[in-house]
Design a protein around this motif. Structure first.
Motif, PDB file in Angstrom:
ATOM      1  N   ASN A 252      85.058 128.902  21.900  1.00 21.68           N
ATOM      2  CA  ASN A 252      83.944 128.341  20.983  1.00 21.68           C
ATOM      3  C   ASN A 252      82.625 128.294  21.597  1.00 21.68           C
ATOM      4  O   ASN A 252      81.993 127.223  21.657  1.00 21.68           O
ATOM      5  CB  ASN A 252      84.215 127.061  20.184  1.00 21.68           C
ATOM      6  CG  ASN A 252      85.658 127.484  19.316  1.00 21.68           C
ATOM      7  OD1 ASN A 252      85.944 128.577  18.727  1.00 21.68           O
ATOM      8  ND2 ASN A 252      86.380 126.468  19.199  1.00 21.68           N
ATOM      9  N   VAL A 264      80.408 118.184  22.532  1.00 20.92           N
ATOM     10  CA  VAL A 264      81.593 118.572  22.289  1.00 20.92           C
ATOM     11  C   VAL A 264      82.603 118.135  22.976  1.00 20.92           C
ATOM     12  O   VAL A 264      82.718 118.681  24.253  1.00 20.92           O
ATOM     13  CB  VAL A 264      81.518 120.093  22.108  1.00 20.92           C
ATOM     14  CG1 VAL A 264      82.850 120.611  21.248  1.00 20.92           C
ATOM     15  CG2 VAL A 264      80.332 120.415  21.054  1.00 20.92           C
ATOM     16  N   GLU A 268      88.172 119.998  21.914  1.00 15.08           N
ATOM     17  CA  GLU A 268      87.881 120.935  20.756  1.00 15.08           C
ATOM     18  C   GLU A 268      87.582 122.436  21.263  1.00 15.08           C
ATOM     19  O   GLU A 268      87.477 123.182  20.129  1.00 15.08           O
ATOM     20  CB  GLU A 268      86.755 120.132  20.145  1.00 15.08           C
ATOM     21  CG  GLU A 268      87.008 118.896  19.443  1.00 15.08           C
ATOM     22  CD  GLU A 268      85.647 118.166  18.699  1.00 15.08           C
ATOM     23  OE1 GLU A 268      84.782 119.085  18.373  1.00 15.08           O
ATOM     24  OE2 GLU A 268      85.512 117.000  18.600  1.00 15.08           O
ATOM     25  N   ASN A 269      87.430 122.564  22.422  1.00 11.39           N
ATOM     26  CA  ASN A 269      87.116 123.834  22.741  1.00 11.39           C
ATOM     27  C   ASN A 269      87.940 124.527  23.913  1.00 11.39           C
ATOM     28  O   ASN A 269      87.638 125.558  24.476  1.00 11.39           O
ATOM     29  CB  ASN A 269      85.787 124.436  22.876  1.00 11.39           C
ATOM     30  CG  ASN A 269      85.005 123.326  24.148  1.00 11.39           C
ATOM     31  OD1 ASN A 269      85.791 122.855  24.827  1.00 11.39           O
ATOM     32  ND2 ASN A 269      83.780 123.196  23.986  1.00 11.39           N
ATOM     33  N   ASN A 336      90.123 110.902  21.891  1.00  7.81           N
ATOM     34  CA  ASN A 336      89.915 112.585  21.885  1.00  7.81           C
ATOM     35  C   ASN A 336      89.486 112.805  23.366  1.00  7.81           C
ATOM     36  O   ASN A 336      88.651 113.955  23.573  1.00  7.81           O
ATOM     37  CB  ASN A 336      88.945 113.046  20.761  1.00  7.81           C
ATOM     38  CG  ASN A 336      87.770 112.535  21.105  1.00  7.81           C
ATOM     39  OD1 ASN A 336      87.221 111.459  21.615  1.00  7.81           O
ATOM     40  ND2 ASN A 336      86.857 112.947  20.362  1.00  7.81           N
TER      41      ASN A 336
END
Length: 368
Positions: A252, A264, A268-269, A336
């Motif tokens: 991504n 980010v 998440e990537n 996260n």
């Protein structure tokens, strides 16, 4: 190891003493080096420092903090500034191990405490100063037969009349950068000239930038651990050379560049490669190159090496980070925040405290 007129002898420490740890964060910009400015993370890594401190404390490891009852949501309640005043405050509270969760450089104030009976977790400042220069480091690696993308420097003085020996597209990045901050993909000379104008007018990264060949294949990040004694699968193992954690795939991308993790979250990537690819000859050979690089740099703590493949699937090492971020999900509001290194660590059975304990075990003492 000689560095200029100073010799630092690095000793592995295994004394039977109570370890009392203070975590340092970056309080100010590092000095300009040869006209090049390394940017400062807005938090100065106090966020990851607080993650580390809270996780250690939660697991019964003795730490000291600037205030007696730190607030779980206030990062700087958990960490000391990397200033003379901050270091002395930690010593007064009984710290005998300093976790250098900060940007280091030659003549950093921590060096003036190297003659004390204290230990350190992190890199040797003068080595970070040397190898933070991407152009210098990549030249060194290239000279040692490690595959590096073609690259050159463009300065503010020659931005109007430079000549390129690399084909477009190109990646433009700070010489002393931090992750993907300030990194851009340019597809032609017009885009490059516009980007150079912006970079030099803002004067965030100094008077020169680094441009390199863009590789269009898969991007992976490899954390390399220093030689030392580690607990792996409940067994103590002595590893005599730098070694790699499993490779993490980056996806991504934003215009060809992995997004900055301040925007980010890496979870998440990013993900560890599948077992079939981890065991492939291509990845094994890339590990070997990363381990050679880490040995050349005489690392004392984890480093992160970003690699990318060309159209034929061959990986090149394009960015070596002497201070990878060590964020973690230790506090409820940070669930996260696995770092790239922690994602890789989970593949070998380590959770966050396992990673931190193994880093702590590699502490060293410096004597002038």
């Amino acid at each position: 190891m000689p560095f200029g007129t100073t010799t630092f002898v690095i000793l592995n420490i295994s004394y039977n003493i109570v370890q009392t740890i203070a975590i340092l964060y970056q309080a100010k910009l590092p000095p300009i080096k040869d006209g090049i400015q390394k940017p400062k993370k807005p938090s100065g890594y106090s966020d990851s420092g607080a993650d580390i401190a809270y996780e250690l404390k939660k697991n019964g490891i003795e730490i000291v903090t600037p205030i007696e009852n730190p607030n779980i949501e206030n990062d700087k309640d958990w960490v000391f500034p990397d200033t003379k005043k901050g270091i002395k405050a930690a010593l007064k509270k009984g710290a005998n191990i300093f976790w250098l969760n900060t940007i280091l450089y030659k003549d950093h104030i921590i060096e003036s405490f190297f003659d004390r009976d204290i230990q350190f977790v992190g890199q040797i400042p003068i080595q970070v100063d040397l190898y933070d220069d991407k152009f210098y480091t990549n030249q060194l690696l290239r000279e040692n037969k490690i595959p590096i993308p073609k690259a050159q420097l463009i300065s503010i003085e020659n931005q109007a009349n430079y000549s390129l020996n690399i084909d477009f597209p190109l990646v433009v990045k700070p010489i002393r950068g931090r992750g993907s901050q300030g990194v851009y993909l340019v597809k032609n000379k017009k885009e490059l000239d516009e980007r150079l104008k912006i970079i030099f007018s803002k004067n965030e990264y100094g008077n020169s930038v680094y441009v390199e060949q863009y590789l269009s294949g898969q991007e992976i990040t490899i954390t390399v651990m220093p030689a030392g004694i580690y607990n792996i699968e409940n067994q103590s193992k002595k590893i005599i050379k730098p070694w790699c954690l499993p490779a993490v795939k980056r996806v991504n991308h934003d215009n060809g560049i992995a997004p900055y993790n301040g925007i980010v979250a890496v979870m998440e990537n990013s993900s560890v490669l599948e077992n079939s690819e981890l065991s492939s000859q291509t990845i094994i050979e890339t590990y070997q190159k990363c381990e050679i690089a880490a040995e050349l740099l005489n690392i004392k703590a984890p480093i992160r090496i970003d690699c990318r493949s060309n159209k034929k699937g061959k990986y090149f090492l394009f960015d070596l980070n002497m201070k990878p971020n060590m964020t973690g999900p230790s506090r409820p509001q940070r669930k996260n925040q696995d770092s790239l290194t922690l994602l890789a660590s989970r593949k070998i059975g380590w959770n966050y405290i396992d990673l931190l304990k193994n880093m702590l075990n590699q502490n060293w003492k410096a004597s002038r």
